[in-house]
Design an enzyme around this catalytic site. Sequence first.
Site, PDB file in Angstrom:
ATOM      1  N   THR A  21      52.423  58.835 -20.255  1.00  0.00           N
ATOM      2  CA  THR A  21      51.098  59.185 -20.764  1.00  0.00           C
ATOM      3  C   THR A  21      51.132  59.462 -22.265  1.00  0.00           C
ATOM      4  O   THR A  21      50.127  59.295 -22.957  1.00  0.00           O
ATOM      5  CB  THR A  21      50.567  60.393 -19.984  1.00  0.00           C
ATOM      6  OG1 THR A  21      50.388  59.984 -18.628  1.00  0.00           O
ATOM      7  CG2 THR A  21      49.242  60.888 -20.519  1.00  0.00           C
ATOM      8  N   TYR A  33      42.817  55.880 -17.621  1.00  0.00           N
ATOM      9  CA  TYR A  33      43.687  55.451 -18.716  1.00  0.00           C
ATOM     10  C   TYR A  33      44.891  54.736 -18.160  1.00  0.00           C
ATOM     11  O   TYR A  33      45.196  54.815 -16.977  1.00  0.00           O
ATOM     12  CB  TYR A  33      44.128  56.645 -19.564  1.00  0.00           C
ATOM     13  CG  TYR A  33      45.188  57.507 -18.920  1.00  0.00           C
ATOM     14  CD1 TYR A  33      44.853  58.508 -18.026  1.00  0.00           C
ATOM     15  CD2 TYR A  33      46.541  57.302 -19.206  1.00  0.00           C
ATOM     16  CE1 TYR A  33      45.825  59.296 -17.426  1.00  0.00           C
ATOM     17  CE2 TYR A  33      47.517  58.086 -18.619  1.00  0.00           C
ATOM     18  CZ  TYR A  33      47.155  59.083 -17.729  1.00  0.00           C
ATOM     19  OH  TYR A  33      48.118  59.848 -17.139  1.00  0.00           O
ATOM     20  N   THR A  99      55.590  62.342 -17.528  1.00  0.00           N
ATOM     21  CA  THR A  99      55.957  63.678 -17.039  1.00  0.00           C
ATOM     22  C   THR A  99      56.180  63.713 -15.523  1.00  0.00           C
ATOM     23  O   THR A  99      56.823  64.633 -15.029  1.00  0.00           O
ATOM     24  CB  THR A  99      54.878  64.707 -17.420  1.00  0.00           C
ATOM     25  OG1 THR A  99      53.622  64.285 -16.876  1.00  0.00           O
ATOM     26  CG2 THR A  99      54.771  64.856 -18.920  1.00  0.00           C
ATOM     27  N   ASP A 100      55.663  62.734 -14.798  1.00  0.00           N
ATOM     28  CA  ASP A 100      55.738  62.790 -13.327  1.00  0.00           C
ATOM     29  C   ASP A 100      57.168  62.932 -12.814  1.00  0.00           C
ATOM     30  O   ASP A 100      57.437  63.712 -11.900  1.00  0.00           O
ATOM     31  CB  ASP A 100      55.133  61.518 -12.703  1.00  0.00           C
ATOM     32  CG  ASP A 100      53.606  61.491 -12.763  1.00  0.00           C
ATOM     33  OD1 ASP A 100      53.004  62.480 -13.211  1.00  0.00           O
ATOM     34  OD2 ASP A 100      53.030  60.467 -12.342  1.00  0.00           O
ATOM     35  N   LYS A 172      57.828  69.918 -12.895  1.00  0.00           N
ATOM     36  CA  LYS A 172      56.404  69.730 -13.152  1.00  0.00           C
ATOM     37  C   LYS A 172      55.648  70.476 -12.058  1.00  0.00           C
ATOM     38  O   LYS A 172      55.851  70.230 -10.867  1.00  0.00           O
ATOM     39  CB  LYS A 172      56.057  68.231 -13.143  1.00  0.00           C
ATOM     40  CG  LYS A 172      54.599  67.972 -13.513  1.00  0.00           C
ATOM     41  CD  LYS A 172      54.281  66.489 -13.647  1.00  0.00           C
ATOM     42  CE  LYS A 172      52.839  66.323 -14.150  1.00  0.00           C
ATOM     43  NZ  LYS A 172      52.440  64.923 -14.331  1.00  0.00           N
ATOM     44  N   GLU A 293      69.379  80.660   8.882  1.00  0.00           N
ATOM     45  CA  GLU A 293      68.734  80.348  10.159  1.00  0.00           C
ATOM     46  C   GLU A 293      69.247  79.038  10.743  1.00  0.00           C
ATOM     47  O   GLU A 293      68.960  78.716  11.890  1.00  0.00           O
ATOM     48  CB  GLU A 293      67.214  80.276   9.968  1.00  0.00           C
ATOM     49  CG  GLU A 293      66.578  81.632   9.696  1.00  0.00           C
ATOM     50  CD  GLU A 293      65.064  81.516   9.613  1.00  0.00           C
ATOM     51  OE1 GLU A 293      64.407  81.570  10.659  1.00  0.00           O
ATOM     52  OE2 GLU A 293      64.548  81.364   8.491  1.00  0.00           O
TER      53      GLU A 293
HETATM   54  N1  GLU Z   1      51.850  59.120 -14.235  1.00  0.00           N
HETATM   55  C1  GLU Z   1      52.067  59.357 -15.617  1.00  0.00           C
HETATM   56  C2  GLU Z   1      53.556  59.303 -15.953  1.00  0.00           C
HETATM   57  O1  GLU Z   1      54.381  59.992 -15.430  1.00  0.00           O
HETATM   58  C3  GLU Z   1      51.385  60.584 -15.941  1.00  0.00           C
HETATM   59  C4  GLU Z   1      52.166  61.710 -16.322  1.00  0.00           C
HETATM   60  C5  GLU Z   1      52.406  61.850 -17.782  1.00  0.00           C
HETATM   61  O2  GLU Z   1      53.069  61.064 -18.421  1.00  0.00           O
HETATM   62  O3  GLU Z   1      51.934  62.862 -18.247  1.00  0.00           O
HETATM   63  O4  GLU Z   1      53.929  58.508 -16.769  1.00  0.00           O
END
Ligand code: GLU
Length: 336
Positions: A21, A33, A99-100, A172, A293
């Site tokens: 992103t 986007y 970020t994913d 995340k 457990e």
């Molecule tokens: N799905 C995107 C990715 O991981 C969105 C997350 C991001 O980059 O903020 O590239």
Amino acid sequence: MAALPAPPTLPRVRVLATGGTIAGAHTDGSRSYQAAAFSIDTLIRAVPQLATLARLEVEQVAALGSQDMNEAVWLKLAARAQAALAEPDVAAVVITHGTDTMEETGYFLNLTVPSDKPIVLVGAMRPATEISADGPMNLYNAVAVAAHPGARGRGVLVVANDEIHFAREVAKTNTTQVGTFKATHRGLAGLVHAGRLHLYAPPVRRHTTASEFSLAGVTALPRVDIVYAHAGMGRELIDAAVRAGAKGLVIAGVGDGNLNAVALAAAAAAARAGVAVVRSSRTGGGVVERNLEVDDDALGFIAADELNPQKARVLLMLGLTRTSDPRGLQEMFFTY
Ligand code: GLU
């Protein structure tokens, strides 16, 4: 800790771009986007202040949203990072990334790139064309961290939202907010405010130069699947993973890595068939301990210790390149 002084000369920093992103652009004036729309050259040109921090050189390794990140790109990225850092004059590597799955890529590199030079992953939650896009400042801060000698020897780092995280610790935790990254166990690696660093204690677990894992000669990684536990869980998905050829299985268990009796029987059968079964937790925090457990000793299971399911998968894939013995694998989960 006080802010550390800036280095006297501008270091060479290699930027390896993968998309995400941070390189995203709105497509049609609507809210949708596309990730990885801008090249790394465009992102860098948008932040001219970067020229005061480092001599940047760029390499577009991939162009994808990180939901499409995979083991083949990890192997390529590790090789490109290692090659860059082996150049005596290259001080650090910065990796732009969605970020994913950033936490998985970061932890993978933390275990496989044998260099004490900084490797810093950076992304953004808002596309580059969004109001108050967070990418430019995140990129500026990431290069500032990478260029700083104090960042050496701390393992792979993730920079976002004015925070410096250890790749091992970070997760995340929010779908859209810029403060999505949290350190789930051992706290922050530091803070970075407009390029000024405040570094905290170094990491405790083994990484990079002290890691036993090597990618030399590795062209593919063993298949490891994650199965998510829930009330009323059946055994079918565990059985399906084994039939699909999984060499390892990570259970995102309820609570302390628990499974109901039906799923537990399937997991025990998988372990008896030679599949490495790791119990992690879907809770997002805490330690999965052995033999509370679930009788791990009797069933041949491995406890994930502090690792969330997606990071447990990374360590298990690498662990399985060295051994399939549950005791040896357990030791790795206590070490890394
Ligand atoms: N799905 C995107 C990715 O991981 C969105 C997350 C991001 O980059 O903020 O590239």
